[in-house]
Design a protein around this motif. Sequence first.
Motif, mmCIF file in Angstrom:
data_model
loop_
_atom_site.group_PDB
_atom_site.id
_atom_site.type_symbol
_atom_site.label_atom_id
_atom_site.label_comp_id
_atom_site.label_asym_id
_atom_site.label_seq_id
_atom_site.Cartn_x
_atom_site.Cartn_y
_atom_site.Cartn_z
ATOM 1 N N ALA A 1 -68.150 -33.661 -61.150
ATOM 2 C CA ALA A 1 -69.306 -33.520 -61.038
ATOM 3 C C ALA A 1 -70.059 -34.339 -59.712
ATOM 4 C CB ALA A 1 -70.237 -34.292 -62.052
ATOM 5 N N ASP A 2 -70.869 -33.952 -58.815
ATOM 6 C CA ASP A 2 -71.241 -34.752 -57.528
ATOM 7 C C ASP A 2 -72.082 -35.785 -58.206
ATOM 8 O OD1 ASP A 2 -70.306 -32.582 -55.351
ATOM 9 O OD2 ASP A 2 -71.590 -31.240 -56.652
ATOM 10 N N VAL A 3 -72.586 -35.773 -59.197
ATOM 11 C CA VAL A 3 -73.592 -36.854 -59.681
ATOM 12 C C VAL A 3 -73.756 -36.912 -61.181
ATOM 13 C CG1 VAL A 3 -75.600 -35.591 -59.387
ATOM 14 C CG2 VAL A 3 -75.715 -38.244 -59.493
ATOM 15 N N ILE A 4 -73.766 -38.030 -61.687
ATOM 16 C CA ILE A 4 -73.606 -37.934 -63.194
ATOM 17 C C ILE A 4 -75.026 -38.698 -63.615
ATOM 18 C CG2 ILE A 4 -72.760 -38.944 -65.361
ATOM 19 C CD1 ILE A 4 -69.955 -39.067 -63.912
ATOM 20 N N ALA A 5 -75.967 -37.852 -64.121
ATOM 21 C CA ALA A 5 -77.138 -38.458 -64.574
ATOM 22 C C ALA A 5 -76.903 -39.251 -66.191
ATOM 23 C CB ALA A 5 -78.358 -37.441 -64.841
ATOM 24 N N CYS A 6 -77.195 -40.539 -66.344
ATOM 25 C CA CYS A 6 -76.745 -41.323 -67.458
ATOM 26 C C CYS A 6 -78.195 -42.204 -67.878
ATOM 27 C CB CYS A 6 -75.516 -41.887 -67.268
ATOM 28 S SG CYS A 6 -75.558 -42.887 -65.995
ATOM 29 N N GLU A 7 -78.438 -42.477 -69.192
ATOM 30 C CA GLU A 7 -79.230 -43.701 -69.647
ATOM 31 C C GLU A 7 -79.174 -44.963 -68.964
ATOM 32 O OE1 GLU A 7 -80.940 -43.243 -73.901
ATOM 33 O OE2 GLU A 7 -78.825 -42.318 -74.096
ATOM 34 N N ASP A 8 -77.839 -45.309 -69.065
ATOM 35 C CA ASP A 8 -77.481 -46.921 -68.604
ATOM 36 C C ASP A 8 -76.346 -46.580 -67.834
ATOM 37 O OD1 ASP A 8 -76.688 -49.450 -68.252
ATOM 38 O OD2 ASP A 8 -77.405 -50.101 -70.346
ATOM 39 N N THR A 9 -76.581 -46.871 -66.367
ATOM 40 C CA THR A 9 -75.360 -46.599 -65.444
ATOM 41 C C THR A 9 -74.366 -47.722 -65.891
ATOM 42 O OG1 THR A 9 -76.535 -48.295 -64.004
ATOM 43 C CG2 THR A 9 -76.797 -45.901 -63.617
ATOM 44 N N ARG A 10 -74.334 -49.115 -66.197
ATOM 45 C CA ARG A 10 -73.480 -50.026 -66.536
ATOM 46 C C ARG A 10 -72.563 -49.405 -67.784
ATOM 47 N NH1 ARG A 10 -77.612 -54.559 -67.536
ATOM 48 N NH2 ARG A 10 -78.847 -52.926 -68.607
ATOM 49 N N ARG A 11 -73.324 -48.698 -68.917
ATOM 50 C CA ARG A 11 -72.523 -48.313 -70.019
ATOM 51 C C ARG A 11 -71.652 -47.250 -69.502
ATOM 52 N NH1 ARG A 11 -74.973 -48.025 -75.916
ATOM 53 N NH2 ARG A 11 -73.043 -47.160 -77.091
ATOM 54 N N THR A 12 -72.365 -46.322 -69.124
ATOM 55 C CA THR A 12 -71.500 -44.996 -68.438
ATOM 56 C C THR A 12 -70.432 -45.563 -67.640
ATOM 57 O OG1 THR A 12 -73.318 -43.487 -68.733
ATOM 58 C CG2 THR A 12 -71.505 -42.885 -67.386
ATOM 59 N N GLY A 13 -70.718 -46.538 -66.724
ATOM 60 C CA GLY A 13 -69.674 -46.955 -65.700
ATOM 61 C C GLY A 13 -68.618 -47.647 -66.291
ATOM 62 N N SER A 14 -68.864 -48.359 -67.386
ATOM 63 C CA SER A 14 -67.590 -48.859 -68.353
ATOM 64 C C SER A 14 -66.799 -47.798 -68.901
ATOM 65 C CB SER A 14 -68.301 -49.873 -69.456
ATOM 66 O OG SER A 14 -68.872 -50.836 -68.761
ATOM 67 N N LEU A 15 -67.424 -46.782 -69.409
ATOM 68 C CA LEU A 15 -66.736 -45.680 -69.968
ATOM 69 C C LEU A 15 -65.896 -44.991 -68.712
ATOM 70 C CD1 LEU A 15 -66.162 -43.524 -72.165
ATOM 71 C CD2 LEU A 15 -68.342 -42.131 -71.467
ATOM 72 N N LEU A 16 -66.462 -44.573 -67.755
ATOM 73 C CA LEU A 16 -65.642 -43.961 -66.734
ATOM 74 C C LEU A 16 -64.500 -44.819 -66.269
ATOM 75 C CD1 LEU A 16 -68.597 -42.459 -64.617
ATOM 76 C CD2 LEU A 16 -67.321 -41.537 -66.550
ATOM 77 N N LYS A 17 -64.646 -46.006 -65.959
ATOM 78 C CA LYS A 17 -63.715 -47.176 -65.641
ATOM 79 C C LYS A 17 -62.788 -47.048 -66.684
ATOM 80 C CE LYS A 17 -62.873 -51.990 -64.218
ATOM 81 N NZ LYS A 17 -63.501 -53.157 -64.239
ATOM 82 N N SER A 18 -62.756 -46.830 -67.998
ATOM 83 C CA SER A 18 -61.759 -46.931 -68.873
ATOM 84 C C SER A 18 -60.957 -45.650 -68.643
ATOM 85 C CB SER A 18 -62.364 -46.674 -70.392
ATOM 86 O OG SER A 18 -63.048 -47.721 -70.632
ATOM 87 N N TYR A 19 -61.177 -44.609 -67.929
ATOM 88 C CA TYR A 19 -60.624 -43.339 -67.787
ATOM 89 C C TYR A 19 -60.093 -42.930 -66.256
ATOM 90 C CZ TYR A 19 -60.780 -42.071 -72.678
ATOM 91 O OH TYR A 19 -60.616 -42.351 -73.880
ATOM 92 N N GLY A 20 -60.500 -44.287 -65.382
ATOM 93 C CA GLY A 20 -60.364 -44.006 -64.031
ATOM 94 C C GLY A 20 -61.085 -43.105 -63.312
ATOM 95 N N VAL A 21 -62.347 -42.928 -63.722
ATOM 96 C CA VAL A 21 -63.118 -41.899 -63.382
ATOM 97 C C VAL A 21 -64.027 -42.362 -62.263
ATOM 98 C CG1 VAL A 21 -64.933 -39.835 -63.466
ATOM 99 C CG2 VAL A 21 -63.079 -40.242 -65.128
ATOM 100 N N SER A 22 -63.912 -41.870 -60.992
ATOM 101 C CA SER A 22 -64.946 -42.626 -60.071
ATOM 102 C C SER A 22 -65.967 -41.332 -59.718
ATOM 103 C CB SER A 22 -64.144 -42.744 -58.657
ATOM 104 O OG SER A 22 -65.033 -43.069 -57.735
ATOM 105 N N ALA A 23 -67.223 -41.967 -59.824
ATOM 106 C CA ALA A 23 -68.278 -40.864 -59.471
ATOM 107 C C ALA A 23 -69.537 -41.583 -59.160
ATOM 108 C CB ALA A 23 -68.435 -40.029 -60.978
#
Length: 270
Positions: free
Chosen positions: A31-53
């Motif tokens: 994805a070019d951009v991820i639309a999410c409810e809480d950027t901090r919560r989604t950011g933690s999820l992505l960090k767990s899997y090494g995803v930068s977005a």
Amino acid sequence: MKPPGRLIVCPTPIGNLEDITLRVLAALREADVIACEDTRRTGSLLKSYGVSARLLSYHDQNERARTAELVKRMRAGEVVALVSDAGMPLVSDPGFVLVRGCVAAGLAVEVLPGPSAALAALVASALPADHWRFAGFLPRKRAELASAFAGSETLVAFESPRRVAATLAVLAEIDPQRPVAVCRELTKIHEEVVRGSAAELAARYSQQPPRGEVVLVVGPGPATSEADSERALLAVRRLVAAGAKPRTATAVVSELTGTSANALYRALTA
């Protein structure tokens, strides 16, 4: 000219981070951009899997403005991933406006399968799963709550842990032997599924409310015969003729007879 982009609806874990799917991870990386409810919560999820977005907030308060922005991005060729804090977007979470906006704009919408608290609770409840309905968050008013319990199929609903005891007390007054499952903290360390009658569980949780996120699963109510439905509809018509508002009349008769308020209202206005 760059081809139009698309929307990818991505369910996220409801508790256990290991429940994310490989397809969802691939979509989040694409994805070019991820639309999410809480950027901090989604950011933690992505960090767990090494995803930068790139993350963009998308919630109840800004979804109309964000939808216009995201549709514009997709028309320009960007891929947008939509996530909620947990589970499937749109299911008692933001996203409906965005999906409708994409459909209206002729943009592709791809929905990926994944975790769902409603489905997990339905299966764990050991209650009939052949006919069931999802009610989202249950209403607070007694008449509306009684109407929600009146159906002849299994009911799955979200409920605040602070209101579980009061909600079950209403059901216990209507049908004390109705089977119920209180599903708490699904997929998490303290997951718990408590099964019993409405009366039993109302008594249990009146002493100690549950903690954490709760999904209630309520077994089917007694089937209503065609003759019972006709009598209930006749009662509604008499109340309306006497000056009652249709919605009020259907709610009252539903509470007294167990007939679905929605079915009564549809029959009344047909």
